[in-house]
Scaffold this motif. Structure first.
Motif, mmCIF file in Angstrom:
data_model
loop_
_atom_site.group_PDB
_atom_site.id
_atom_site.type_symbol
_atom_site.label_atom_id
_atom_site.label_comp_id
_atom_site.label_asym_id
_atom_site.label_seq_id
_atom_site.Cartn_x
_atom_site.Cartn_y
_atom_site.Cartn_z
ATOM 1 N N LEU A 170 0.854 -1.179 0.000
ATOM 2 C CA LEU A 170 0.000 0.000 0.000
ATOM 3 C C LEU A 170 0.894 1.234 0.000
ATOM 4 O O LEU A 170 1.649 1.474 0.941
ATOM 5 N N ILE A 171 0.852 2.024 -1.105
ATOM 6 C CA ILE A 171 1.706 3.209 -1.199
ATOM 7 C C ILE A 171 1.177 4.316 -0.305
ATOM 8 O O ILE A 171 1.911 4.948 0.441
ATOM 9 N N ASP A 172 -0.112 4.586 -0.416
ATOM 10 C CA ASP A 172 -0.734 5.550 0.500
ATOM 11 C C ASP A 172 -2.082 4.962 0.913
ATOM 12 O O ASP A 172 -2.247 3.746 0.917
ATOM 13 N N SER A 173 -3.038 5.780 1.216
ATOM 14 C CA SER A 173 -4.312 5.259 1.713
ATOM 15 C C SER A 173 -5.152 4.566 0.657
ATOM 16 O O SER A 173 -6.108 3.858 0.994
ATOM 17 N N SER A 174 -4.826 4.746 -0.635
ATOM 18 C CA SER A 174 -5.720 4.183 -1.648
ATOM 19 C C SER A 174 -5.015 3.602 -2.869
ATOM 20 O O SER A 174 -5.677 3.120 -3.778
ATOM 21 N N THR A 175 -3.702 3.630 -2.939
ATOM 22 C CA THR A 175 -2.986 3.115 -4.112
ATOM 23 C C THR A 175 -2.118 1.936 -3.690
ATOM 24 O O THR A 175 -1.352 2.033 -2.729
ATOM 25 N N THR A 176 -2.246 0.827 -4.403
ATOM 26 C CA THR A 176 -1.461 -0.361 -4.103
ATOM 27 C C THR A 176 -0.709 -0.812 -5.343
ATOM 28 O O THR A 176 -1.109 -0.533 -6.477
ATOM 29 N N TYR A 177 0.405 -1.505 -5.126
ATOM 30 C CA TYR A 177 1.080 -2.170 -6.228
ATOM 31 C C TYR A 177 1.634 -3.485 -5.733
ATOM 32 O O TYR A 177 1.857 -3.690 -4.535
ATOM 33 N N THR A 178 1.796 -4.391 -6.670
ATOM 34 C CA THR A 178 2.167 -5.763 -6.351
ATOM 35 C C THR A 178 3.057 -6.320 -7.448
ATOM 36 O O THR A 178 3.095 -5.787 -8.567
#
Length: 324
Positions: A170-178
Motif C-alpha cells: 500500500l503506497i498511501d491510503s488508496s494506491t497499491t502495487y504488487t
C-alpha cells in the motif's frame, strides 16, 4: 545447449512526493554478475495522463519492455530492463509523462537469461468492483516470468494465478502495487497469468508481465584465413599467403559476432612494390595477412613479414611468418 534463466527478487520502494521525476538513490539491485539483467517494475497513480517516459539505472538508459495504463490513464505500470554487471546498488530515476501523486518501483536481478525478453503481456480494468483480469504469455522452457500491477482507489490485497507473489504494498491510503514471478522447466504456451482483488474493492488499474528464456550456447569450429600479400613487379618475388588459425569456441546463440575478411594485397606495377594482405578477424582471433614481396628497384628487395612472409626480390631476403 541452453542455460537456465534464474531470478531473485531484490525489493520494492515507494514515494508519495507528487513529482514528475522520482529518484530512488542507491537502490539495491542484487548480487553482481557478468550476465546480470536488472528488471525494474514501475507503478504510478494520479490524474489522467499518466505514463512512464524514461528510466535510468546508474545513469544509463534502461529499455522499456512493456507498459499499460488503465482506461482513463490515471494509473500506469511498466517493466524496464538493463544489463548491469557490476555493483550491488544503483540510483534509479523514473521520469513520468506528468506529475503523479505516488510512484513505486520493485527490482529483480535476472541471470542466465536471453539478453532481451522473449514475450510480454498486459491488461487493465477501470472502475470495477471486485476486479479481476489476466493476460496470456509464452514462457520458454527453463525460462521465467516477472509481473507487476498497480491500482487506484482500492486497499484490498491481490491474489495471483500461475505466478508467485513477491510483494503487495500500500503506497498511501488508496494506491497499491504488487509483483510476482515464477520459473518454469517446461514450455508454457500462452499461459494465463491471473490477478484478482479481494471482495469489496472498487478501483482502476493495470497489469503487465514479461518473459525471459534461457541463454543458449552453440559449439562451433572455425578456420580464419588472412588476405594474401601482393606480388611486386620488376623481378619481384611472390606475395606471401595469408596466415590461418583453426580452433573451436562456444558462442551465445542470440549474440551477434563481427567478422572481418581480410582483402588480398594489391600487386605492384612498373617498379612499385605490392601491398601486404589484410588481417581477418573473428571472435577476437586474428589471422594475419600475407607479406608483400620485394623487388629489384622499388626500394626494398626484401619481402615483408606476414601470415606467410613475402618472397624476396633480386638479391633480397624473404619475409618471416607471423603466428596468428
Amino acid at each position: 545447449s541452453p542455460n537456465v534463466a534464474a531470478f531473485s527478487y531484490v525489493g520494492a520502494t515507494d514515494n508519495t512526493s507528487n513529482l514528475t521525476t522520482y529518484t530512488f538513490t542507491d537502490h539495491a539491485i542484487g548480487d553482481a554478475s557478468s550476465d546480470r539483467i536488472v528488471v525494474v517494475a514501475v507503478a504510478a497513480a494520479g490524474s489522467a495522463g499518466q505514463g512512464v517516459s524514461s528510466m535510468t539505472i546508474g545513469g544509463v538508459s534502461a529499455t522499456e519492455s512493456v507498459e499499460r495504463v488503465n482506461g482513463d490513464a490515471e494509473t500506469t505500470c511498466a517493466l524496464y530492463y538493463l544489463a548491469v554487471s557490476s555493483g550491488t546498488t544503483a540510483t534509479i530515476v523514473v521520469t513520468l509523462a506528468r506529475g503523479a501523486m505516488e510512484c513505486g518501483i520493485a527490482v529483480w536481478a535476472v541471470t542466465g537469461s536471453s539478453p532481451v525478453p522473449t514475450d510480454t503481456g498486459s491488461n487493465y480494468w477501470t472502475n470495477a468492483t471486485n476486479p479481476s483480469t489476466s493476460y496470456d504469455i509464452t514462457i520458454p522452457a527453463l525460462g521465467i516470468c516477472l509481473s507487476t500491477a498497480c491500482s487506484k482507489n482500492g486497499t484490498a490485497s491481490y491474489t495471483w494465478t500461475n505466478v508467485n507473489e513477491n510483494f503487495d504494498t500500500l503506497i498511501d491510503s488508496s494506491t497499491t502495487y504488487t509483483g510476482a514471478s515464477i520459473a518454469y522447466d517446461t514450455l508454457q504456451t500462452e499461459i494465463t497469468i491471473g490477478l484478482a482483488m479481494a471482495s469489496g474493492a472498487s478501483n482502476k488499474g493495470s497489469v503487465v508481465g514479461l518473459a525471459f528464456g534461457p541463454l543458449e550456447y552453440i559449439d562451433v569450429e572455425y578456420l580464419i584465413i588472412g588476405g594474401g600479400g601482393g606480388a611486386s613487379s620488376d623481378y619481384g618475388g611472390g606475395g606471401g599467403a595469408g596466415g590461418y588459425v583453426a580452433g573451436s569456441a562456444t558462442l551465445i546463440v542470440t549474440k551477434g559476432y563481427s567478422v572481418t575478411v581480410g582483402a588480398g594485397g594489391a600487386g605492384g606495377s612498373g617498379t612499385s612494390l605490392g601491398s601486404n594482405g589484410s588481417d581477418s578477424v573473428f571472435n577476437s582471433v586474428t589471422a594475419y595477412g600475407g607479406g608483400r614481396s620485394g623487388n629489384e628497384s622499388g626500394g626494398d628487395q626484401n619481402g615483408d613479414d606476414g601470415g606467410s612472409g613475402g618472397g624476396s626480390g633480386y638479391n633480397g631476403t624473404g619475409g618471416s611468418a607471423t603466428a596468428g
